[in-house]
Design a protein around this motif. Structure first.
Motif, mmCIF file in Angstrom:
data_model
loop_
_atom_site.group_PDB
_atom_site.id
_atom_site.type_symbol
_atom_site.label_atom_id
_atom_site.label_comp_id
_atom_site.label_asym_id
_atom_site.label_seq_id
_atom_site.Cartn_x
_atom_site.Cartn_y
_atom_site.Cartn_z
ATOM 1 N N MET A 1 0.870 -1.201 0.008
ATOM 2 C CA MET A 1 0.018 0.062 -0.194
ATOM 3 C C MET A 1 0.741 1.269 0.097
ATOM 4 N N TRP A 2 0.394 2.398 -0.447
ATOM 5 C CA TRP A 2 1.011 3.468 -0.073
ATOM 6 C C TRP A 2 0.576 4.499 0.591
ATOM 7 N N LYS A 3 1.308 5.340 1.267
ATOM 8 C CA LYS A 3 0.748 6.297 2.241
ATOM 9 C C LYS A 3 1.462 7.761 1.745
ATOM 10 N N ILE A 4 0.523 8.642 2.230
ATOM 11 C CA ILE A 4 1.104 10.113 1.793
ATOM 12 C C ILE A 4 1.689 10.794 3.226
ATOM 13 N N HIS A 5 3.050 10.941 2.957
ATOM 14 C CA HIS A 5 3.560 11.370 4.013
ATOM 15 C C HIS A 5 4.446 13.006 3.643
ATOM 16 N N ASN A 6 4.124 13.862 4.322
ATOM 17 C CA ASN A 6 4.768 15.028 4.064
ATOM 18 C C ASN A 6 4.478 15.459 2.468
ATOM 19 N N GLY A 7 3.433 14.964 2.013
ATOM 20 C CA GLY A 7 2.828 15.554 0.708
ATOM 21 C C GLY A 7 3.490 14.349 -0.452
ATOM 22 N N VAL B 1 -15.966 -8.655 -2.910
ATOM 23 C CA VAL B 1 -14.659 -8.845 -2.855
ATOM 24 C C VAL B 1 -13.806 -8.005 -3.148
ATOM 25 N N LYS B 2 -12.483 -7.615 -2.333
ATOM 26 C CA LYS B 2 -11.565 -6.862 -2.682
ATOM 27 C C LYS B 2 -10.859 -6.922 -4.138
ATOM 28 N N HIS B 3 -10.637 -6.002 -4.641
ATOM 29 C CA HIS B 3 -10.092 -5.908 -6.301
ATOM 30 C C HIS B 3 -8.564 -6.150 -6.276
ATOM 31 N N THR B 4 -8.313 -6.628 -7.306
ATOM 32 C CA THR B 4 -6.650 -7.127 -7.317
ATOM 33 C C THR B 4 -5.939 -5.708 -6.872
ATOM 34 N N ASN B 5 -6.313 -4.696 -7.468
ATOM 35 C CA ASN B 5 -5.581 -3.536 -6.781
ATOM 36 C C ASN B 5 -5.689 -3.015 -5.606
ATOM 37 N N TRP B 6 -6.416 -3.782 -4.770
ATOM 38 C CA TRP B 6 -6.400 -3.142 -3.375
ATOM 39 C C TRP B 6 -5.157 -2.950 -2.667
ATOM 40 N N ARG B 7 -4.250 -3.711 -2.898
ATOM 41 C CA ARG B 7 -2.855 -3.792 -2.351
ATOM 42 C C ARG B 7 -2.073 -2.595 -2.923
ATOM 43 N N TYR B 8 -2.381 -1.829 -3.783
ATOM 44 C CA TYR B 8 -1.777 -0.392 -4.273
ATOM 45 C C TYR B 8 -2.814 0.628 -3.766
ATOM 46 N N ARG B 9 -3.519 0.797 -2.803
ATOM 47 C CA ARG B 9 -4.296 1.814 -2.324
ATOM 48 C C ARG B 9 -3.442 2.808 -1.626
ATOM 49 N N VAL B 10 -3.885 3.985 -1.788
ATOM 50 C CA VAL B 10 -3.344 5.160 -1.107
ATOM 51 C C VAL B 10 -4.059 5.424 0.170
ATOM 52 N N GLU B 11 -3.300 5.468 1.383
ATOM 53 C CA GLU B 11 -4.003 5.861 2.647
ATOM 54 C C GLU B 11 -3.344 6.929 3.012
#
Length: 124
Positions: free
Chosen positions: A1-7, A113-123
């Motif tokens: 997954m991806w996280k937004i940190h300091n923009g 069901v979660k989609h294949t791209n769920w693991r690439y989500r942005v939180e």
């Protein structure tokens, strides 16, 4: 997954997920592979959906005499809390975890069901 940190986007590991292995019927695994392709998802996401729906229902009908003979080792990932809940569910119903996992396949809601791209989500 991806996280937004300091923009900025930073790739991180989802700490809520855990790797585990189990023994499942090879026939069930093969059918789950086909269903995962059809619904553009992963086997682990299909199983997770079945786990949560099974726990939500609160009941299970499983005959230990009808256990499949073609069980093979299968490894995947799952949400930690969901897997712990499933283990507790199996203990309460005096069943092996493998039996409950195989029974949960009947409880999968393919539209939720979660989609294949769920693991690439942005939180955030």
């Amino acid at each position: 997954m991806w996280k937004i940190h300091n923009g900025k986007l930073i790739q991180t590991t989802d700490e809520s997920r855990i790797r585990y292995k189990t023994r499942m019927s090879a026939a069930i695994i093969n059918s789950l592979k086909q269903l995962a392709e059809k619904y553009d998802t992963h086997i682990g996401y299909l199983l997770e959906n079945g786990y949560s729906n099974l726990i939500e229902s609160g009941t299970i009908a499983y005959d230990k005499k009808n256990r499949p003979k073609d069980r093979i080792e299968f490894r995947t990932t799952c949400d930690k809390e969901l897997l712990e809940s499933l283990k507790e569910f199996a203990k309460q119903h005096n069943l092996n975890l493998n039996d409950v996992i195989e029974a949960s396949v009947a409880y999968i809601n393919y539209e939720d069901v979660k989609h294949t791209n769920w693991r690439y989500r942005v939180e955030v």
